[in-house]
Design a protein around this motif. Structure first.
Motif, PDB file in Angstrom:
ATOM      1  N   ARG A  62       0.834  -1.207   0.000  1.00 17.06           N
ATOM      2  CA  ARG A  62       0.000   0.000   0.000  1.00 17.06           C
ATOM      3  C   ARG A  62       0.869   1.258   0.000  1.00 17.06           C
ATOM      4  O   ARG A  62       0.560   2.234  -0.691  1.00 17.06           O
ATOM      5  CB  ARG A  62      -0.878   0.034   1.249  1.00 17.06           C
ATOM      6  CG  ARG A  62      -2.008  -0.951   1.224  1.00 17.06           C
ATOM      7  CD  ARG A  62      -2.735  -0.856   2.542  1.00 17.06           C
ATOM      8  NE  ARG A  62      -3.958  -1.628   2.534  1.00 17.06           N
ATOM      9  CZ  ARG A  62      -4.872  -1.563   3.482  1.00 17.06           C
ATOM     10  NH1 ARG A  62      -4.696  -0.757   4.506  1.00 17.06           N
ATOM     11  NH2 ARG A  62      -5.954  -2.301   3.423  1.00 17.06           N
ATOM     12  N   VAL A 115      -2.833   1.398  -9.093  1.00 18.55           N
ATOM     13  CA  VAL A 115      -4.294   1.323  -9.268  1.00 18.55           C
ATOM     14  C   VAL A 115      -4.817  -0.006  -8.710  1.00 18.55           C
ATOM     15  O   VAL A 115      -5.810  -0.039  -7.984  1.00 18.55           O
ATOM     16  CB  VAL A 115      -4.670   1.484 -10.757  1.00 18.55           C
ATOM     17  CG1 VAL A 115      -6.138   1.207 -10.972  1.00 18.55           C
ATOM     18  CG2 VAL A 115      -4.303   2.883 -11.228  1.00 18.55           C
ATOM     19  N   VAL A 164      -4.622   0.134  -4.865  1.00 14.89           N
ATOM     20  CA  VAL A 164      -5.626   1.011  -4.259  1.00 14.89           C
ATOM     21  C   VAL A 164      -7.007   0.376  -4.373  1.00 14.89           C
ATOM     22  O   VAL A 164      -7.797   0.393  -3.436  1.00 14.89           O
ATOM     23  CB  VAL A 164      -5.589   2.407  -4.929  1.00 14.89           C
ATOM     24  CG1 VAL A 164      -6.749   3.259  -4.442  1.00 14.89           C
ATOM     25  CG2 VAL A 164      -4.266   3.102  -4.613  1.00 14.89           C
ATOM     26  N   ARG A 165      -7.288  -0.228  -5.505  1.00 16.13           N
ATOM     27  CA  ARG A 165      -8.570  -0.912  -5.680  1.00 16.13           C
ATOM     28  C   ARG A 165      -8.714  -2.030  -4.652  1.00 16.13           C
ATOM     29  O   ARG A 165      -9.751  -2.192  -4.022  1.00 16.13           O
ATOM     30  CB  ARG A 165      -8.642  -1.557  -7.065  1.00 16.13           C
ATOM     31  CG  ARG A 165      -9.111  -0.669  -8.141  1.00 16.13           C
ATOM     32  CD  ARG A 165      -9.241  -1.510  -9.421  1.00 16.13           C
ATOM     33  NE  ARG A 165      -9.224  -0.663 -10.575  1.00 16.13           N
ATOM     34  CZ  ARG A 165     -10.250   0.078 -10.959  1.00 16.13           C
ATOM     35  NH1 ARG A 165     -11.367   0.082 -10.268  1.00 16.13           N
ATOM     36  NH2 ARG A 165     -10.170   0.842 -12.024  1.00 16.13           N
ATOM     37  N   ALA A 167      -7.308  -2.280  -1.790  1.00 11.21           N
ATOM     38  CA  ALA A 167      -7.386  -1.773  -0.415  1.00 11.21           C
ATOM     39  C   ALA A 167      -8.718  -1.119  -0.127  1.00 11.21           C
ATOM     40  O   ALA A 167      -9.116  -0.960   1.017  1.00 11.21           O
ATOM     41  CB  ALA A 167      -6.267  -0.766  -0.184  1.00 11.21           C
ATOM     42  N   ALA A 168      -9.401  -0.705  -1.180  1.00 11.91           N
ATOM     43  CA  ALA A 168     -10.638   0.064  -0.991  1.00 11.91           C
ATOM     44  C   ALA A 168     -11.744  -0.803  -0.403  1.00 11.91           C
ATOM     45  O   ALA A 168     -11.760  -1.991  -0.597  1.00 11.91           O
ATOM     46  CB  ALA A 168     -11.085   0.658  -2.312  1.00 11.91           C
TER      47      ALA A 168
END
Lengths: 234, 414
Positions: free
Chosen positions: B309, B407, B410-411, B413-414
């Motif tokens: 991350r 990307v 982040v996806r 982790a979202a």
């Protein structure tokens, strides 16, 4: 603060499509223009391509068709290093998760992009970071590690980090997703202030209709396509 | 770079225990490398210095290196002629024009030369017979080409001149024969000449073959004993710069035609053994460092995995792939450097510890302790190798980190 008729928009997407190698289309044929000083909400149901569009606009991803222009400059012509340099100097990101580096204090986290850009000497960089933390009410949190802060404070430190290099454009992906109502409203207060007082452009992905209404413009996506683009209050 | 160093330090400090284990692994590798090298090189350096000290740097002999060319081979250079069993020529009259050659060699800068006649003899004292090599020397010249004077425990080399048929022998040989200084012994040569010789000196070089089987007499006396009047079968040279020995030997052989051997050639077997020893030592200690490098690979891989991350956010902030690669490479190198520094300290402590060990029996070196070489270049080599190994170990996870797609992260982790 809006662009004049002759000025290029701060950011523009021209017929942008992003298709994954597996053939899945994330966004299709999107054309949007964002002027300076706009506060834009990107809304839509889950899987509608909101975040994908934001990553394309933030130069984290490249479109498979169409192009993204930042301050009139076609970003398709730039290599990875030039895109990174542009992100560092002109863009600020805020994500749903704060993504602060856990081993560094709030101040050090805000200092990272400033030091990476290298425009300021150590004292000026520190002063800039402290000023940003101060404007967001985080003076006392400067020396604290992320794990010592509340969720709302961590997100405000993340906003301070996004603002570290004085970017023209702030891109936020569900920045209030992990926050309670009070902290979510506080984050939007900050965004409003950045737009109103500092003339920055803020593009925020949210699925909260109340928060979206606080923006000046709302772009609504369904299945990767823009289905409406107009005033948020409408 | 300062920023990358600060980030690397923060990430390593966060995983203090893992980092310490990796650093300690490298340190142990470096320390063993240094300590073993000190032992091996200490012994080798002592041995080589003994050879250089005791033996001549270059020896010109009264023989040819190769057999003389045969008429048949000369007549048919391209033909299918094989001539077997041809022996190199032995010059029974010794080195030709030895006096002239000696004069030419002595005229060279940084070269001392001495004529020698060596030959076998049987030393007889009472009922004891010992076969030895008698080296006939000119004491004044020989003092310039050998350290025999330094190795003498009783008497002086000049005493050969002061006494008729004087003889200097090794202490070990004197012990075998049961003789002491001033005793007279019989020397019998293969030609049947017998001389009564008086022991005028004793020496100890630390090399058993010399101390037990060699004696020195005046050149003239040995010529009488060997029944080879006016013959010199060796010219021994000592050089101011010992590293010139091999090229100079080649040059002399090309000029005079006599077989000429440098100290390296004469001790080729030992030196080859040292090369093999060193190869084994470097392989073993290299393996230790390799294992330590795996430790570093492990920690950097773990950090990369845990920092996915953070890597994504750094990239979104504008860090390039090269920045990310450097960030993790720096962590490997920092761990390697810390290990190297700690290893150098540990290595120095180990050497001093080894220096305290006593065997209880006296070694040929005259000491009952390890002979240790303390060479800063070994520290540098071990440290350099450790840092290099650590850097290489960090490259793979660092490259993996640099290629992470922010990307995707982040996806996720979202």
């Amino acid at each position: 603060m809006s662009d004049g008729p002759a000025d290029p928009p701060l950011l523009a997407a021209e017929r942008v499509t992003r298709t994954l190698p597996e053939g899945v289309t994330l966004v299709a044929d999107i054309s949007l223009r964002f002027a300076r000083g706009e506060f834009v909400a990107i809304t839509g149901p889950s899987g509608s391509g909101k975040s994908s569009l934001l990553y394309l606009l933030g130069l984290l991803d490249r479109p498979t068709e169409g192009r993204i222009l930042l301050e009139g400059r076609d970003t398709a012509e730039l290599d990875a290093e030039e895109l990174a340099a542009l992100r560092l100097a002109r863009l600020g990101f805020v994500f749903q998760f704060h993504f602060l580096l856990p081993e560094f204090s709030s101040l050090d986290n805000v200092l990272i992009p400033i030091r990476r850009l290298g425009r300021l000497d150590a004292a000026a960089a520190r002063a800039q970071a402290m000023r940003l933390l101060g404007t967001l009410g985080l003076d006392a949190a400067a020396t604290k590690l992320p794990e010592q802060l509340s969720g709302g404070m961590r997100q405000r430190v993340a906003i301070a980090r996004a603002l570290a290099n004085d970017p023209a454009l702030i891109l936020a992906d569900e920045p209030t997703g992990n926050l309670d109502t009070k902290n979510a409203a506080a984050v939007f207060d900050i965004f409003e202030r950045l737009v109103r007082e500092e003339g920055r452009t803020v593009i925020v992905v949210t699925h909260d209709p109340d928060l979206a209404r606080r923006c000046s413009r709302r772009v609504h996506l369904v299945d990767g396509r823009v289905v409406s683009d107009g005033p948020a209050s409408g | 770079m300062r920023l990358l160093l600060d980030l690397a330090r923060g990430m390593l400090a966060r995983r203090r225990r893992q980092t310490l284990v990796s650093v300690f692994g490298v340190a142990l590798g470096v320390a063993f490398f240094i300590a073993i090298a000190a032992l091996m090189r200490g012994f080798q350096t002592y041995f080589i210095s003994q050879i250089i000290d005791v033996a001549p740097h270059i020896t010109i002999k009264d023989e040819m290196r190769d057999p003389p060319p045969q008429a048949a081979a000369l007549a048919h250079p391209e033909g299918a002629v094989a001539i077997a069993g041809v022996r190199p020529q032995d010059r029974v009259r010794g080195i030709r024009a030895a006096g002239d050659k000696l004069a030419m060699l002595e005229a060279m800068e940084g070269v001392a030369a001495a004529p020698v006649l060596t030959g076998q003899a049987l030393l007889r004292y009472g009922s004891r017979d010992v076969s030895v090599t008698i080296v006939g020397i000119d004491p004044v010249r020989h003092a310039r080409v050998s350290n025999i004077q330094k190795d003498m425990t009783h008497g002086r080399i000049e005493d050969l001149r002061a006494t008729a048929n004087g003889l200097i022998i090794g202490e070990a040989l004197a012990q075998r024969l049961g003789v002491g200084l001033g005793d007279t012994i019989a020397a019998v040569s293969p030609r049947g000449v017998t001389l009564s010789m008086k022991v005028v000196g004793l020496f100890r070089t630390g090399i058993q073959t010399l101390d037990q089987q060699q004696g020195y007499a005046l050149l003239k006396v040995n010529q009488v004993l060997q029944d080879r009047s006016n013959v010199v079968n060796q010219i021994q040279l000592r050089l101011r710069d010992v590293t010139r020995a091999e090229p100079l030997a080649r040059e002399i052989e090309a000029r005079f035609g006599d077989r000429t051997e440098s100290w390296e050639e004469q001790n080729k077997n030992f030196l080859t053994v040292f090369v093999i020893q060193n190869a084994v030592m470097y392989s073993v200690t290299g393996a230790i460092l390799l294992v330590a490098a795996f430790g570093i690979y492990n920690i950097i891989s773990t950090v990369v995995y845990e920092k996915t991350r953070d890597i994504a956010i750094l990239k979104s902030l504008g860090f390039t792939e090269r920045d990310i690669q450097m960030l993790f490479l720096v962590q490997g190198i920092v761990a390697g450097l810390l290990g190297a520094v700690l290893g150098c300290v540990l290595g120095a402590v180990m050497i001093e510890g080894l220096a305290q060990v006593r065997f209880g029996v006296e070694a040929p070196s005259g000491s009952d302790r390890f002979i240790l070489a303390r060479d800063w270049r070994v520290y540098l080599l071990a440290s350099g190798f450790a840092v290099l190994a650590a850097g290489i170990a960090a490259v793979i996870p660092a490259r993996r980190a640099s290629r992470l797609d922010p990307v995707q992260v982040v996806r996720g982790a979202a």
